[in-house]
Write a protein that holds these residues in place. Structure first.
Motif, PDB file in Angstrom:
ATOM      1  N   GLU A 514       0.824  -1.203   0.000  1.00  0.00           N
ATOM      2  CA  GLU A 514       0.000   0.000   0.000  1.00  0.00           C
ATOM      3  C   GLU A 514       0.863   1.260   0.000  1.00  0.00           C
ATOM      4  O   GLU A 514       0.477   2.288  -0.557  1.00  0.00           O
ATOM      5  N   THR A 515       2.043   1.177   0.627  1.00  0.00           N
ATOM      6  CA  THR A 515       2.957   2.319   0.629  1.00  0.00           C
ATOM      7  C   THR A 515       3.373   2.690  -0.785  1.00  0.00           C
ATOM      8  O   THR A 515       3.328   3.862  -1.178  1.00  0.00           O
ATOM      9  N   ILE A 516       3.787   1.692  -1.547  1.00  0.00           N
ATOM     10  CA  ILE A 516       4.209   1.954  -2.921  1.00  0.00           C
ATOM     11  C   ILE A 516       3.035   2.471  -3.744  1.00  0.00           C
ATOM     12  O   ILE A 516       3.164   3.444  -4.507  1.00  0.00           O
ATOM     13  N   ALA A 517       1.873   1.828  -3.588  1.00  0.00           N
ATOM     14  CA  ALA A 517       0.694   2.257  -4.341  1.00  0.00           C
ATOM     15  C   ALA A 517       0.333   3.706  -4.021  1.00  0.00           C
ATOM     16  O   ALA A 517       0.000   4.490  -4.917  1.00  0.00           O
ATOM     17  N   GLU A 518       0.425   4.076  -2.744  1.00  0.00           N
ATOM     18  CA  GLU A 518       0.057   5.438  -2.342  1.00  0.00           C
ATOM     19  C   GLU A 518       1.009   6.470  -2.937  1.00  0.00           C
ATOM     20  O   GLU A 518       0.585   7.561  -3.359  1.00  0.00           O
ATOM     21  N   CYS A 519       2.289   6.155  -2.963  1.00  0.00           N
ATOM     22  CA  CYS A 519       3.260   7.070  -3.576  1.00  0.00           C
ATOM     23  C   CYS A 519       2.995   7.235  -5.065  1.00  0.00           C
ATOM     24  O   CYS A 519       3.128   8.342  -5.617  1.00  0.00           O
ATOM     25  N   MET A 520       2.614   6.153  -5.737  1.00  0.00           N
ATOM     26  CA  MET A 520       2.312   6.246  -7.164  1.00  0.00           C
ATOM     27  C   MET A 520       1.036   7.063  -7.410  1.00  0.00           C
ATOM     28  O   MET A 520       0.963   7.867  -8.344  1.00  0.00           O
ATOM     29  N   ILE A 521       0.029   6.873  -6.565  1.00  0.00           N
ATOM     30  CA  ILE A 521      -1.209   7.655  -6.677  1.00  0.00           C
ATOM     31  C   ILE A 521      -0.911   9.138  -6.479  1.00  0.00           C
ATOM     32  O   ILE A 521      -1.418  10.003  -7.200  1.00  0.00           O
ATOM     33  N   PHE A 522      -0.064   9.429  -5.500  1.00  0.00           N
ATOM     34  CA  PHE A 522       0.312  10.814  -5.204  1.00  0.00           C
ATOM     35  C   PHE A 522       0.984  11.453  -6.423  1.00  0.00           C
ATOM     36  O   PHE A 522       0.668  12.587  -6.811  1.00  0.00           O
ATOM     37  N   ALA A 523       1.903  10.721  -7.049  1.00  0.00           N
ATOM     38  CA  ALA A 523       2.595  11.239  -8.236  1.00  0.00           C
ATOM     39  C   ALA A 523       1.626  11.428  -9.395  1.00  0.00           C
ATOM     40  O   ALA A 523       1.650  12.458 -10.089  1.00  0.00           O
ATOM     41  N   ASN A 524       0.765  10.456  -9.623  1.00  0.00           N
ATOM     42  CA  ASN A 524      -0.199  10.563 -10.727  1.00  0.00           C
ATOM     43  C   ASN A 524      -1.110  11.775 -10.548  1.00  0.00           C
ATOM     44  O   ASN A 524      -1.442  12.468 -11.517  1.00  0.00           O
ATOM     45  N   HIS A 525      -1.519  12.020  -9.327  1.00  0.00           N
ATOM     46  CA  HIS A 525      -2.408  13.151  -9.039  1.00  0.00           C
ATOM     47  C   HIS A 525      -1.716  14.485  -9.333  1.00  0.00           C
ATOM     48  O   HIS A 525      -2.296  15.366  -9.982  1.00  0.00           O
ATOM     49  N   TRP A 526      -0.478  14.640  -8.882  1.00  0.00           N
ATOM     50  CA  TRP A 526       0.208  15.912  -9.073  1.00  0.00           C
ATOM     51  C   TRP A 526       0.610  16.140 -10.529  1.00  0.00           C
ATOM     52  O   TRP A 526       0.601  17.275 -11.015  1.00  0.00           O
ATOM     53  N   THR A 631       3.193   6.628 -13.952  1.00  0.00           N
ATOM     54  CA  THR A 631       4.221   5.851 -13.267  1.00  0.00           C
ATOM     55  C   THR A 631       4.613   4.533 -13.937  1.00  0.00           C
ATOM     56  O   THR A 631       5.481   3.838 -13.419  1.00  0.00           O
ATOM     57  N   SER A 632       4.009   4.168 -15.066  1.00  0.00           N
ATOM     58  CA  SER A 632       4.350   2.882 -15.709  1.00  0.00           C
ATOM     59  C   SER A 632       4.481   3.010 -17.224  1.00  0.00           C
ATOM     60  O   SER A 632       3.761   2.355 -17.977  1.00  0.00           O
ATOM     61  N   PRO A 633       5.411   3.836 -17.705  1.00  0.00           N
ATOM     62  CA  PRO A 633       5.536   4.018 -19.164  1.00  0.00           C
ATOM     63  C   PRO A 633       6.098   2.807 -19.892  1.00  0.00           C
ATOM     64  O   PRO A 633       5.975   2.714 -21.113  1.00  0.00           O
ATOM     65  N   ILE A 634       6.719   1.873 -19.171  1.00  0.00           N
ATOM     66  CA  ILE A 634       7.233   0.677 -19.826  1.00  0.00           C
ATOM     67  C   ILE A 634       6.089  -0.199 -20.322  1.00  0.00           C
ATOM     68  O   ILE A 634       6.186  -0.831 -21.375  1.00  0.00           O
ATOM     69  N   ARG A 635       4.972  -0.222 -19.582  1.00  0.00           N
ATOM     70  CA  ARG A 635       3.889  -1.145 -19.917  1.00  0.00           C
ATOM     71  C   ARG A 635       2.587  -0.463 -20.311  1.00  0.00           C
ATOM     72  O   ARG A 635       1.626  -1.141 -20.645  1.00  0.00           O
ATOM     73  N   ARG A 636       2.517   0.900 -20.272  1.00  0.00           N
ATOM     74  CA  ARG A 636       1.291   1.601 -20.663  1.00  0.00           C
ATOM     75  C   ARG A 636       1.637   2.761 -21.586  1.00  0.00           C
ATOM     76  O   ARG A 636       2.439   3.634 -21.216  1.00  0.00           O
ATOM     77  N   TYR A 637       1.013   2.796 -22.752  1.00  0.00           N
ATOM     78  CA  TYR A 637       1.301   3.871 -23.692  1.00  0.00           C
ATOM     79  C   TYR A 637       0.736   5.198 -23.198  1.00  0.00           C
ATOM     80  O   TYR A 637       1.296   6.261 -23.501  1.00  0.00           O
TER      81      TYR A 637
END
Length: 877
Positions: A514-526, A631-637
């Motif tokens: 959940e820690t990693i997921a929360e950091c990714m959500i935070f980045a996506n939001h900003w 946060t996932s440009p390797i696997r999502r266009y």
């Protein structure tokens, strides 16, 4: 009936007059409805009856395009995509109204009942529907059916109990065909379908009708899956016409079934071409890739100033996100999210970019994956593995003592990740694992001088703990805003065995996940905030719309069975009420209710900011006003597009020529959304395939085949249950096709006998001569996992009633983790063994017979030896 514009200008003598043209329906509604309200329904009933008499075999023609265009403008017709019910394919299909077609009184789907009303439309077609009068509206059947039961051909009556009456219509035109390649199979009956050189093949997908093709390979390919295409469908033909494309392989073989899944989900995953590979950097032992000095000068260098590390699940190869956290001199906290800079290697308009756009996502199946980008990027140059220099795009926040951002920086960086951690070891660090055990489980620490190890472990442990603390505060703030914590009960099969920290359960390392997921959500939001501000009409965001209230019906009914009250008027109310649905004696209840809430959710989708009003940008599930994927440009266009937009937003240059316009972004969003759904469906189909193959190799009396199940839905002839042990959902029949009902005489002794079933909101009661038995929502029962074998369609597992009481044995449940991990390994090894055995037999002592069978000579006078001779001659020359 024909619809024209309501008013036209016509010449009458030497002057123009207004002429009103209306349909029969409009005439009746205008002049007769007030005098005789039932006149409209009467006329439509008579018309439908007459049409039904002439439609036993033939369909009606489609309306002209000008009539359709006028009807769509006036709202008389509705346009949308046809979605056939897989479980009742011959009777039920639905058309979801497009946004611009929805009217205030018509917010639900339109039911298209029966093949005649479907009028030669195929699942996925963009169709035009005419609503029938209310007297002809029907409800969705409440009977559990075997997949795709064709009631028309089997002669079964479709008079089952309906859930509720809903708008019902008939298809009057096809706006756009969705025909594609279909996997199909010849009938097992040698005589079935043969007529005039034609043969009917049965599509793998229940939702697709049988297809008539011409081929002389029926006997040779009787036990194979084949690929066909639809060419036409005449109005005087019961089935569409098509042609044979190619054979896939024998039915039931792993590679054949996987290929069928890929084709059926319309996923194109060919190998990357030589031209695409030539665009990419070279990284070999002779010519290793290295960062460029000029490129380093253009980036913020974090290699010596920041402790950067990644935390991923075991077996992860493409590490596209890393993290850093540290305390600044002013006492504030600095949090950094560093994402692989894929856009440095994938430039707009290149062949690699076009291929990535076409694929849109990496497809993960149970035992394999199909990458969006070539391996040189996904597993190497763009993977942020430890100990090497890598290009990144970073978001770095300065957080105050309340963990609120006081400053944020976006830009390109160069990083060197120090550690590649897994969830288990990161959680163990936080829980106080000893220094020696940490060193044993972190390879990068084993390379450090002994005098530095203690300090390195202390720094790493402090960073992991601080990161978890930051994430807890970020999540708490988001949850207070109404974020939902929903359950996913899909079986996530580990592709690699756990080799260390084996005793950790998924629950124990949930916090670090959940820690990693929360950091990714935070980045996506900003990042969403930044690009939406820079490109208010053409930013690529992700929208999670409000769920429809009617979708919560099953959740509310189940919750009320335990006297829980679930409020659905907002995401915050839903989240808070789900938290209160806690049964200390049965933890499965809360997980199941969260799963039902997930099922009620609308699908999240990408969109261009110019395509929706500002008040619809929100993400309902995350309780955020703006959200995207970064946060996932390797696997999502989509993330690649967002990276380009972010760099354009922070760049001082005004040159945005490579960025898509709002119109282009709308089209791209629709394509990415489609590919994302296809990927999810393929993953689900793959998991179901491996579950089937796993249980296929089991003795029915095996301990793992008899399991506990929880009731979550009542239907007219059975119940739907969740099997917590395998995350499996499915029906359990309480009434068979002969009308007999199930009565449990004793554990494992089931009697099918005469009787009937009554039902309330929460309880289904079976009445027989032996007695009365009840099944209540959220109660536990015992089921056996058996096989539902199919020749033409995908085989699956079936759940059969064993006892109306909970499963007694719990000893096997402790083996759940090992069994989940073993499913892939066992099935794959069995497939390889079978393949190897067949190869050794076929190419061993029977090789000469095989050559004769395929027309090859047993002497050296064959094509193979002839080409070998040419090859040897050319080498000599």
């Amino acid at each position: 009936m024909v619809t024209q514009d309501k008013q036209v200008i016509a010449e009458y003598g030497n002057r123009q007059v207004n002429v009103f043209v209306m349909t029969l329906q409009e005439y009746l509604d205008t002049f007769w409805k007030m005098i005789l309200p039932s006149i409209t329904d009467l006329v439509y009933s008579i018309t439908a009856s007459l049409e039904a008499r002439t439609r036993d075999k033939d369909y009606v023609g489609y309306l002209p395009s000008d009539v359709i265009e006028a009807g769509l403008k006036t709202g008389h017709y509705t346009q949308g995509f046809l979605n056939v019910n897989k479980s009742n394919a011959s009777q039920e299909a639905f058309v979801r109204r497009r946004r611009q077609d929805r009217r205030e009184d018509s917010e639900s789907d339109i039911l298209v009942h029966g093949m005649s009303s479907r009028n030669r439309a195929v699942h996925g077609d963009l169709v035009v529907v005419e609503l029938l009068p209310r007297s002809q509206w029907r409800g969705r059947s409440n009977i559990i059916r075997e997949g795709g039961t064709d009631t028309k051909e089997s002669g079964e009556d479709d008079s089952g109990e309906a859930i509720s009456v809903m708008p019902t219509g008939r298809i009057v035109a096809i706006s756009q065909r969705a025909w594609r390649e279909y996997v199909a199979t010849f009938s097992q009956d040698e005589e079935t379908g043969l007529k005039g050189g034609k043969v009917l093949v049965i599509p793998w997908d229940y939702r697709i009708p049988k297809i008539r093709i011409s081929t002389r390979q029926v006997e040779a390919l009787r036990d194979h899956r084949i690929v066909v295409r639809i060419d036409s469908w005449d109005s005087d033909s019961q089935y569409p016409n098509g042609h044979f494309v190619r054979a896939l392989g024998r039915i039931g073989e792993l590679e054949t079934e996987v290929a069928a899944i890929i084709i059926e989900n319309n996923i194109q995953m060919s190998t990357f071409s030589d031209a695409q590979m030539k665009e990419l950097p070279v990284d070999t032992e002779e010519e290793p890739w290295a960062v460029g000095e000029e490129e380093v000068l253009r980036r913020r260098d974090l290699r010596n100033s920041h402790l950067v590390f990644s935390i991923d699940p075991k077996g992860c190869e493409d590490v596209d996100d890393t993290l850093s956290v540290r305390t600044l001199d002013n006492g504030n906290t600095e949090l950094g999210v560093h994402i692989a800079d894929v856009t440095h290697f994938v430039k707009p308009g290149t062949l690699t970019d076009q291929e990535g756009k076409s694929r849109s996502t990496t497809v993960y199946l149970a035992d394999r994956r199909y990458d969006m980008l070539p391996g040189i990027l996904s597993a190497n140059l763009c993977s942020l593995i430890s100990g090497v220099d890598r290009y990144a795009v970073s978001v770095i926040w300065e957080l105050d003592s309340s963990y609120k951002p006081v400053h944020v920086w976006y830009g390109k960086t160069i990083i060197r990740s120090s550690y590649k951690l897994f969830y288990e070891i990161a959680q163990a660090m936080s829980d106080g694992m000893s220094t020696d055990d940490i060193v044993k489980n972190v390879p990068e620490l084993q390379c450090q001088p002994k005098r530095d190890i203690k300090q390195k472990v202390t720094e790493l442990r402090a960073a992991v703990c601080r990161l978890m603390e930051v994430a807890r505060h970020l999540k708490a703030r988001r949850v207070r805003g109404g974020a939902l914590e929903l359950e996913s009960t899909e079986v996530q099969i580990q592709l690699t065995e756990t080799k260390s920290v084996e005793d950790l359960t998924p629950k124990e390392h949930l916090e670090v996940h959940e820690t990693i997921a929360e950091c990714m959500i935070f980045a996506n939001h900003w990042v969403a905030k930044k690009i939406a501000e820079a490109f208010p009409n053409s930013a690529l965001l992700r929208h999670h719309p409000l769920p429809r209230e009617d979708k919560f019906e099953n959740l509310l009914t189940c919750a009320s069975a335990k006297n829980y009250k679930v409020h659905t008027d907002s995401s915050k109310a839903l989240a808070e009420s789900l938290n209160r649905c806690d049964d200390p004696n049965d933890p499965v209840v809360n997980k199941l209710l969260r799963s039902l809430a997930t099922m009620a959710m609308s699908n999240a989708a990408y969109f261009s900011t110019g395509a929706l009003p500002r008040d619809q940008y929100f993400h309902y599930g995350l309780a955020l006003d703006l959200y995207t994927h970064f946060t996932s440009p390797i696997r999502r266009y989509a993330d690649i597009v967002v990276h380009r937009q972010l760099m354009a937003a922070v760049s001082k240059s005004t040159d945005t020529i490579d960025l898509p316009s709002n119109k282009d972004l709308e089209e791209l969003s629709e394509h990415i959304n489609h590919q994302h759904r296809a990927s999810q469906n393929a993953q689900r189909d793959s998991q179901e395939l491996f579950q089937y193959l796993f249980f296929k190799g089991r003795n029915p009396d095996d301990e793992c085949c008899t399991v506990d199940a929880v009731i979550y839905q009542l239907r007219a002839n059975g119940i739907f249950v969740l099997v917590p042990r395998y995350g499996m959902k499915g029906p359990v029949y309480l009434k068979n096709k002969e009308g007999q009902v199930a009565y449990v005489q004793a554990r494992g002794q089931l009697e099918w006998t005469g009787g009937n079933i009554t039902r309330t909101d929460h309880t289904m009661t079976v009445h027989t001569m032996f007695g009365i038995q009840s099944y209540i929502l959220l109660d536990h029962i015992t089921v056996k996992i058996t096989l539902n074998n199919s020749w033409a369609h995908s085989s699956s597992v079936r759940l059969e009633l064993v006892d109306n009481q909970p499963h007694l044995s719990t000893s096997a449940d402790s083996l759940m983790k090992e069994q989940k991990a073993a499913i892939i390994k066992e099935v794959s090894e069995a497939a390889e063994e079978k393949k190897g055995h067949r190869s050794s037999v076929d190419l061993g002592e029977n090789f000469e017979e095989l050559k004769k069978e395929y027309g090859q000579s047993s002497t050296t006078n064959n094509m193979y030896d002839l080409f070998q001779s040419f090859k040897e001659m050319s080498l000599k020359c």
